[in-house]
Enzyme design. Structure first.
Site: not given
Ligand SMILES: CC(=O)C(=O)[C@H]1CNc2nc(N)[nH]c(=O)c2N1
Ligand SMILES: O=P(O)(O)OP(=O)(O)OP(=O)(O)O
Ligand SMILES: [Zn+2]
Length: 141
Positions: A18, A37, A43, A45, A83-84, A128
């Site tokens: 996404h 993001c 990217h 997940h 998925d995928h 996530e």
């Molecule tokens: C980390 C990521 O890869 C995201 O996509 C995060 C970035 N921040 C964020 N904040 C939220 N309140 N909700 C999200 O889904 C999200 N995705």
């Molecule tokens: O930001 P990401 O995608 O690495 O995911 P995260 O779980 O928010 O990682 P961190 O909080 O360790 O930056």
């Molecule tokens: Zn993300």
């Protein structure tokens, strides 16, 4: 006769890509709000979903809900649409500008599951990442 009420949870993992982007905002605004993001090519997940249903134990079957049915519901409501996939491009609900945050993905999954679990659906929880966890029980403000 009164029956005990239990919750039961099925866990599943799906992989999806996404990009956090709001098409009604400028590219600069999107980059400022969503940071890394919002990178153009997106990217991915490995999302972990926990689906919880809650209800009385049926006297005849001894079940709250047949796990086979819950597994089918997860397949139809989560795995097939998500998925995928690229959530922003492949999922109709997100094509018209709904930002693919995990909040909105969790609500999407809840709405999809309602078609299969009816009034038994209690909670949808989405990880996530191991550190970012969202849950929904149908509340609307
Ligand atoms: C980390 C990521 O890869 C995201 O996509 C995060 C970035 N921040 C964020 N904040 C939220 N309140 N909700 C999200 O889904 C999200 N995705
Ligand atoms: O930001 P990401 O995608 O690495 O995911 P995260 O779980 O928010 O990682 P961190 O909080 O360790 O930056
Ligand atoms: Zn993300």
């Amino acid at each position: 006769m009164k029956q005990p009420v239990l919750t039961m949870t099925r866990r599943e993992t799906f992989s999806a890509s996404h990009r956090l982007h709001n098409p009604t905002l400028s590219d600069e605004e999107n980059a400022r709000i969503f940071g890394k993001c919002n990178s153009p090519n997106g990217h991915g997940h490995n999302y972990v979903v926990e689906v919880t249903v809650k209800g009385p134990v049926d006297e005849k079957t001894g079940m709250v809900m047949d796990l086979v049915e819950l597994k089918k519901a997860v397949e139809e409501a989560i795995m097939k649409p998500l998925d995928h996939k690229n959530i922003d491009k492949d999922v109709e609900y997100f094509r018209n500008g709904v930002v693919s945050t995990t909040e909105n993905v969790t609500v999407f999954i809840w709405n999809q599951l309602k078609n299969y679990t009816k009034e038994l659906l209690h909670e949808v929880k989405v990880f996530e990442t191991e550190k970012n966890i969202f849950s929904y029980r149908g509340d609307i403000l």
